[in-house]
Design a protein around this motif. Structure first.
Motif, short mmCIF file in Angstrom:
data_model
loop_
_atom_site.label_atom_id
_atom_site.label_comp_id
_atom_site.label_asym_id
_atom_site.label_seq_id
_atom_site.Cartn_x
_atom_site.Cartn_y
_atom_site.Cartn_z
N VAL A 182 9.25 5.85 -2.93
CA VAL A 182 10.33 6.02 -3.91
C VAL A 182 11.18 7.22 -3.52
O VAL A 182 10.70 8.19 -2.92
N ASP A 183 12.48 7.14 -3.85
CA ASP A 183 13.38 8.25 -3.56
C ASP A 183 12.87 9.52 -4.23
O ASP A 183 12.48 9.51 -5.40
N GLY A 184 12.87 10.60 -3.47
CA GLY A 184 12.45 11.88 -4.01
C GLY A 184 10.99 12.20 -3.76
O GLY A 184 10.59 13.36 -3.90
N HIS A 185 10.18 11.19 -3.37
CA HIS A 185 8.78 11.48 -3.07
C HIS A 185 8.72 12.28 -1.76
O HIS A 185 9.36 11.90 -0.77
N PRO A 186 7.98 13.38 -1.72
CA PRO A 186 7.94 14.22 -0.51
C PRO A 186 7.56 13.45 0.75
O PRO A 186 8.14 13.70 1.82
N PHE A 187 6.59 12.54 0.65
CA PHE A 187 6.16 11.83 1.86
C PHE A 187 7.24 10.85 2.33
O PHE A 187 7.43 10.67 3.53
N ASN A 188 7.94 10.24 1.39
CA ASN A 188 9.04 9.35 1.75
C ASN A 188 10.11 10.13 2.52
O ASN A 188 10.60 9.67 3.56
N GLU A 189 10.44 11.30 2.02
CA GLU A 189 11.44 12.13 2.69
C GLU A 189 10.95 12.56 4.08
O GLU A 189 11.71 12.60 5.04
N GLN A 235 0.81 -1.21 0.00
CA GLN A 235 0.00 0.00 0.00
C GLN A 235 0.85 1.27 0.00
O GLN A 235 0.46 2.29 -0.56
N THR A 236 2.01 1.21 0.67
CA THR A 236 2.86 2.40 0.75
C THR A 236 3.94 2.45 -0.33
O THR A 236 4.66 3.43 -0.43
N GLU A 237 4.02 1.41 -1.15
CA GLU A 237 5.08 1.33 -2.17
C GLU A 237 5.13 2.56 -3.07
O GLU A 237 6.23 3.08 -3.35
N PRO A 238 3.99 3.08 -3.56
CA PRO A 238 4.06 4.23 -4.47
C PRO A 238 4.65 5.48 -3.85
O PRO A 238 5.17 6.34 -4.57
#
Length: 261
Positions: free
Chosen positions: A200-207, A194-197
């Motif tokens: 990714v590196d560079g995605h604001p929420f991932n950061e 569910q959280t895979e999208p």
């Protein structure tokens, strides 16, 4: 470590067909528990049972909706008759609907409350009846960091998970005298399909998550296994009404500026 040995125990995991539920079920099975998996999607159930049995775990699945008290009661009777008593209940089944509170349909709000809060109450009430007779049992409610914090667009989910935290404490208060321990697990942000999208590196929420979490990473599903085994085993026999947050330290800190190491 006999304190953590679940051999001979039967664990029912709602929504244990995938994701975090599957990871916790696998942890319990690796400690010796027999698995009883519930779900609402036959195809996912078939895949899950094939996976569990391929690992050498004893597992059986049942399709029913935990929010339907009539069906839930019927299937608890069926499970007990076919397999035996339930020693461990993990109330994991849940949903989330992301919508700002000002525009969220009331029907969606009610649906989230029904699945995430009423469902665990129904299942706990049904299973506790046999636990009370035996004077032994473990109930684990899957709470959330939203049991403690607010966030935009998850008002229904946060209300349900906050309620589930208090339900955990109240059930522990009522049932502790029967040697039943009712506790919760509050997962942080985990790497799932569910959280895979957004991982990714560079995605604001991932950061944001990497920066907000002292451990500086997303949780792996298997990170939940230890907490589940602990709360399902004799090691937690005097632990009651608690929520163990498995969040990499998020709730312990206010966070840090994005430019700080």
């Amino acid at each position: 470590m006999n304190l953590f040995n679940l051999t001979g125990k039967r664990a029912l995991i709602t929504g244990g067909t995938h994701g975090l539920g599957q990871a916790m079920a696998e942890g319990l099975a690796s400690a010796g528990a027999e698995l009883v998996i519930t779900g609402t999607t036959p195809s996912k159930m078939n895949e899950a049972i094939v996976y569990y049995t391929s690992k050498g775990y004893k597992a059986k699945g049942y399709i029913f909706d935990v929010t339907n008290e009539t069906d839930a009661a019927k299937y608890i009777d069926i499970i007990t008759e076919e397999l035996g008593n339930i020693d461990i209940l993990v109330n994991n089944a849940g949903i989330i609907k992301r919508e700002l509170a000002i525009t969220m349909p009331i029907s969606d709000f009610r649906k989230v409350i029904d699945v995430d809060l009423v469902g665990p109450f129904i299942m706990s009430q049904l299973v506790a009846k046999q636990m009370i007779e035996r004077r032994e049992g473990k109930i684990i409610n899957i709470c959330s960091m939203m049991s403690e914090l607010g966030r935009n667009s998850v008002s229904a989910y946060a209300a349900a998970k906050g309620g589930l935290k208090m339900l955990t404490q109240n059930l522990a208060t009522e049932w502790a005298k029967y040697n039943i321990q009712v506790n919760g697990i509050g997962p942080g942000y985990f790497a799932t399909s569910q959280t895979e999208p957004i991982r990714v590196d560079g995605h604001p929420f991932n950061e944001f998550i990497i920066n907000r979490t002292p451990a500086a990473r997303w949780g792996n599903p298997e990170d939940l296994a230890g907490a589940a085994v602990f709360l399902a085993s004799k090691a937690s026999d005097f632990v009651n009404g608690q929520v163990v947050y498995v969040d990499g330290g998020i709730l312990a800190t206010i966070g840090k500026p994005s430019n700080e190491e």
